[in-house]
Design a protein around this motif. Sequence first.
Motif, PDB file in Angstrom:
ATOM      1  N   ALA A 211      -2.704  -4.133   8.055  1.00  0.00           N
ATOM      2  CA  ALA A 211      -2.069  -5.408   8.398  1.00  0.00           C
ATOM      3  C   ALA A 211      -2.726  -6.048   9.616  1.00  0.00           C
ATOM      4  O   ALA A 211      -2.922  -7.275   9.673  1.00  0.00           O
ATOM      5  CB  ALA A 211      -0.574  -5.200   8.638  1.00  0.00           C
ATOM      6  N   ASP A 241      -6.324  -5.025  -6.128  1.00  0.00           N
ATOM      7  CA  ASP A 241      -5.025  -5.434  -6.638  1.00  0.00           C
ATOM      8  C   ASP A 241      -4.462  -4.324  -7.525  1.00  0.00           C
ATOM      9  O   ASP A 241      -5.162  -3.780  -8.379  1.00  0.00           O
ATOM     10  CB  ASP A 241      -5.177  -6.727  -7.444  1.00  0.00           C
ATOM     11  N   VAL A 248      -9.930  -6.976  -3.509  1.00  0.00           N
ATOM     12  CA  VAL A 248      -9.270  -8.081  -2.815  1.00  0.00           C
ATOM     13  C   VAL A 248      -9.867  -8.216  -1.417  1.00  0.00           C
ATOM     14  O   VAL A 248     -10.447  -7.279  -0.871  1.00  0.00           O
ATOM     15  CB  VAL A 248      -7.746  -7.866  -2.716  1.00  0.00           C
ATOM     16  N   ASP A 250      -7.791 -10.124   0.852  1.00  0.00           N
ATOM     17  CA  ASP A 250      -6.591 -10.350   1.653  1.00  0.00           C
ATOM     18  C   ASP A 250      -5.544  -9.301   1.318  1.00  0.00           C
ATOM     19  O   ASP A 250      -5.348  -8.934   0.149  1.00  0.00           O
ATOM     20  CB  ASP A 250      -6.016 -11.749   1.386  1.00  0.00           C
ATOM     21  N   TYR A 251      -4.870  -8.825   2.338  1.00  0.00           N
ATOM     22  CA  TYR A 251      -3.831  -7.806   2.190  1.00  0.00           C
ATOM     23  C   TYR A 251      -2.525  -8.452   1.748  1.00  0.00           C
ATOM     24  O   TYR A 251      -2.020  -9.358   2.397  1.00  0.00           O
ATOM     25  CB  TYR A 251      -3.647  -7.069   3.510  1.00  0.00           C
ATOM     26  N   ARG A 252      -1.980  -7.967   0.629  1.00  0.00           N
ATOM     27  CA  ARG A 252      -0.680  -8.416   0.136  1.00  0.00           C
ATOM     28  C   ARG A 252       0.215  -7.191  -0.018  1.00  0.00           C
ATOM     29  O   ARG A 252       0.010  -6.390  -0.935  1.00  0.00           O
ATOM     30  CB  ARG A 252      -0.831  -9.152  -1.197  1.00  0.00           C
ATOM     31  N   PRO A 253       1.195  -7.023   0.874  1.00  0.00           N
ATOM     32  CA  PRO A 253       2.061  -5.835   0.835  1.00  0.00           C
ATOM     33  C   PRO A 253       2.699  -5.654  -0.544  1.00  0.00           C
ATOM     34  O   PRO A 253       3.185  -6.608  -1.151  1.00  0.00           O
ATOM     35  CB  PRO A 253       3.117  -6.143   1.898  1.00  0.00           C
ATOM     36  N   ARG A 255       1.264  -5.093  -3.292  1.00  0.00           N
ATOM     37  CA  ARG A 255       0.367  -5.414  -4.402  1.00  0.00           C
ATOM     38  C   ARG A 255      -1.059  -4.938  -4.154  1.00  0.00           C
ATOM     39  O   ARG A 255      -1.958  -5.214  -4.936  1.00  0.00           O
ATOM     40  CB  ARG A 255       0.352  -6.922  -4.664  1.00  0.00           C
ATOM     41  N   THR A 256      -1.237  -4.218  -3.065  1.00  0.00           N
ATOM     42  CA  THR A 256      -2.575  -3.773  -2.674  1.00  0.00           C
ATOM     43  C   THR A 256      -2.631  -2.251  -2.671  1.00  0.00           C
ATOM     44  O   THR A 256      -1.715  -1.590  -2.187  1.00  0.00           O
ATOM     45  CB  THR A 256      -2.934  -4.311  -1.274  1.00  0.00           C
ATOM     46  N   GLU A 274      -0.918   3.443  -1.859  1.00  0.00           N
ATOM     47  CA  GLU A 274      -0.311   2.114  -1.894  1.00  0.00           C
ATOM     48  C   GLU A 274      -0.224   1.570  -0.471  1.00  0.00           C
ATOM     49  O   GLU A 274       0.129   2.282   0.455  1.00  0.00           O
ATOM     50  CB  GLU A 274       1.089   2.189  -2.498  1.00  0.00           C
ATOM     51  N   TYR A 275      -0.558   0.289  -0.322  1.00  0.00           N
ATOM     52  CA  TYR A 275      -0.465  -0.358   0.982  1.00  0.00           C
ATOM     53  C   TYR A 275       0.724  -1.333   0.987  1.00  0.00           C
ATOM     54  O   TYR A 275       1.056  -1.914  -0.020  1.00  0.00           O
ATOM     55  CB  TYR A 275      -1.740  -1.125   1.298  1.00  0.00           C
TER      56      TYR A 275
END
Length: 275
Positions: A211, A241, A248, A250-253, A255-256, A274-275
Amino acid sequence: MSKQQLCDALTTARGKGEKVGLVPTMGALHDGHVSLVSRAAHENDLVVVSDFVNPTQFNDPQDFKTYPRTLSSDIERLAGFSNVLLFAPTVQEMYPGDEVEQRFDIAPLDSVMEGARRPGHFMGVVQIVSRLFSLVRPDRAYFGEKDYQQLQIVRRIAQQQGLGVEVVGCPIVREADGLAMSSRNALLSPAGRAAAPKIRQFLLESRGRIAAHGVEATREWVVAKINGVDGLQVEYYEIADAQTLQPVTDYRPGRTMGFVAVRVGQVRLIDNIEY
């Protein structure tokens, strides 16, 4: 159990209206496999566990040659289940040479990570899984999330094949030190086995970085940390993804995910987070 004996048992079960589960494996069963079987046995009336080292999914002949084969101990591991059938077919039974292959569209799921580095691997997976689905016609099929890319591809196969198979993903089972259970762990040297848990350790630590530092910096950090351990060499670490498996930026909590393959001496291990 022969292919015909399996078909007879399945016909009897279907005649009674029983639900059938399938756990495809390549044998060398460990506690991770047993957890899949246990869940399947709880959720179905009859469970088929396939025990077959599938030659078509190995792009490296040496890897196929050295892959552990432990049928006797596999039989012992499953002896405590009253509703489980072990199906250990021959290559001739699974590939008699007279079938028309169904075509599946698994792009772009097979173009990255394992697919990019193991040419033909996922076509072999598609071959054997689709044949097992056609043979067993299970209500549910159980796959571990350690092979997450495979899991997503199998879900695509099940959808396209249209046999009504529910594909159930099951959490990774780990050793006490965090190493993901794998049949390949038995091939690790003592030094390799001691170093391998660092893979999971650094993946967990990276959760606290993504993050604040972003995707690329986190990817570089994980690669550097793992490569800094004697005996470990990263083949790839991709942050992607969770659904499309595409990289990816960009970090998407939620979904990454991170996916890693590491050489530990001559042994290749994979893991994810999982992130």
